[in-house]
Design a protein around this motif. Sequence first.
Motif, PDB file in Angstrom:
ATOM      1  N   GLU A 265      29.209  30.926  43.527  1.00 56.33           N
ATOM      2  CA  GLU A 265      29.466  32.187  43.080  1.00 56.33           C
ATOM      3  C   GLU A 265      28.520  32.402  43.640  1.00 56.33           C
ATOM      4  O   GLU A 265      27.390  32.279  43.458  1.00 56.33           O
TER       5      GLU A 265
ATOM      6  N   TYR B 257      30.370  36.515  36.221  1.00 58.30           N
ATOM      7  CA  TYR B 257      31.792  36.882  36.604  1.00 58.30           C
ATOM      8  C   TYR B 257      31.461  38.835  37.257  1.00 58.30           C
ATOM      9  O   TYR B 257      32.453  38.529  38.141  1.00 58.30           O
TER      10      TYR B 257
ATOM     11  N   SER C 188      29.864  31.323  33.852  1.00 58.32           N
ATOM     12  CA  SER C 188      30.227  32.230  34.952  1.00 58.32           C
ATOM     13  C   SER C 188      29.824  33.494  35.094  1.00 58.32           C
ATOM     14  O   SER C 188      29.551  34.116  33.739  1.00 58.32           O
TER      15      SER C 188
ATOM     16  N   LYS D  67      32.938  35.081  44.214  1.00 56.69           N
ATOM     17  CA  LYS D  67      33.836  34.072  43.925  1.00 56.69           C
ATOM     18  C   LYS D  67      33.853  33.600  45.520  1.00 56.69           C
ATOM     19  O   LYS D  67      34.827  33.427  45.831  1.00 56.69           O
TER      20      LYS D  67
ATOM     21  N   ASN E 157      30.457  26.835  39.913  1.00 61.07           N
ATOM     22  CA  ASN E 157      31.212  27.492  38.760  1.00 61.07           C
ATOM     23  C   ASN E 157      32.042  26.032  38.555  1.00 61.07           C
ATOM     24  O   ASN E 157      33.136  26.119  39.540  1.00 61.07           O
TER      25      ASN E 157
END
Length: 481
Positions: free
Chosen positions: A127, A37, A35, A41, A120
Amino acid sequence: MKSINYHIQTKHFPNKFAKSLGYLDWETQPSPYKSYYKAKKIPLIPSNPPKLSYEKLYTTNTPSPINLKTISQFFEYSLSINAIKEYFTSRWAVRVNPSSGNLHPEESYIIFENSVFHFNVKEFCLEEIAKSENKLVENGIIFIATSIPLRESWKYGERALRYCLLDTGHIIAATRFSANLLGWKMEYVSEYKESELQKLIGLQKASFYKNEDEIFEGTFYIYNDKKPKINFKEFEKLEFNLEYKKLAKDSIRWDIIFDIAKVLKREEPFQSNFIKEKITFNPSPFNAFEIIDKRRSALGFKEKFIKKDEFLDILDKTLPRNIPPFDTKVTLNKVNLVIFVNRVDGIESGIYFFDREKNSLSLIEKGDFSETAKFVNCAQDLGKDSAFSISMTIDKKHLNKEYKYKLAMFEAGMIGQILYIEAEAKGYRGCGIGCFFDNLVSIDILENEDILTLYGFSIGEPVIDERIIPIRPNEAKLLNL
């Protein structure tokens, strides 16, 4: 050649396996989920697809628009999580696409309009790792597959690159079938050097944690009518957001994997050749999406016979025709099959050779070789109890360029994906086998030291795994997986 030497060095023998740690350190097992982060998303939405008949996996379908809704369906029926397994207090995810040891070394990316996205799988979302003010690609999608060898080498040591390449082959076929059901075309990007194509996802700029390097596998156009145009100059301006959560606490680096991966880059154009053989279909009680969704790897087989016409129909679908999935134009189409026929009504038990280019099935030796099939596959009952098992082979003469080894392994993985799909379509089940004694097929059976054994596979009546619990792909993020 370095690639062939790698394959020879990583052979298994009855008295000596390829180098690995020799044990599983569960404390250092890498996460199968990557991911980015800090990336934006974009949730994907599970679909309710139409009930297209089984043969629609291979034939032409009505083109769908390329948008977020259809991209969601594309990933749902190619690479998503669609079930969990529970065993006492343990729980783990099961995906639509298979992977050796369920380790899933692969990562996937798409470039759509102005953005570069990472898929993801756990969160079933895209993402956004880079965005441009202008279009990066016109007229479709660019799909890119990569691998993280650490996920495989944690268990399989230096043989891990084999599994990464085979799993990528499975991904290519899985995404091609999914794209075809949406009416999309999909084709290997071979006119550009891979050293340039890897820049499309910022791989040359990426900073990895120790031993977590991600290797580039291949790039594909996905489109309706007009082949996508890549605006390479726009990529030069991009800033990539590539920070990700570390995958493993600690790890051992197998340098041979990364040394060989470097030489496998294709830096010249490539074109597949196909055979002209009309395709026919046995009917299936399942529709195309059901077949994909219910695909599982068999844990074991019941010693039951299958019908001759089913056996021959399965082999027919592996022929290198210019239809899905081989119309991706990424294969050498030189992989042949050694088949151990254990239980097929109307066909004598024995060892057979299937020349895919000639569509020719010939008997090597008749007799009950089910114990041989077991021993060849690292003494696993998957070879013995199945209706038939396969060893995929190629002559080294076809691997006259380093990158062709990669394409040969892709081809073997793609054949494996077809076998999974065909087994499910007929109410059976398949299982890919990565552990086998290479020389028992090439030297002992084929009596040819120039043959490389690439992959194993078995098909038959499965022992049902009662631990499977179906879920929707967007439910995985809510579970402790």
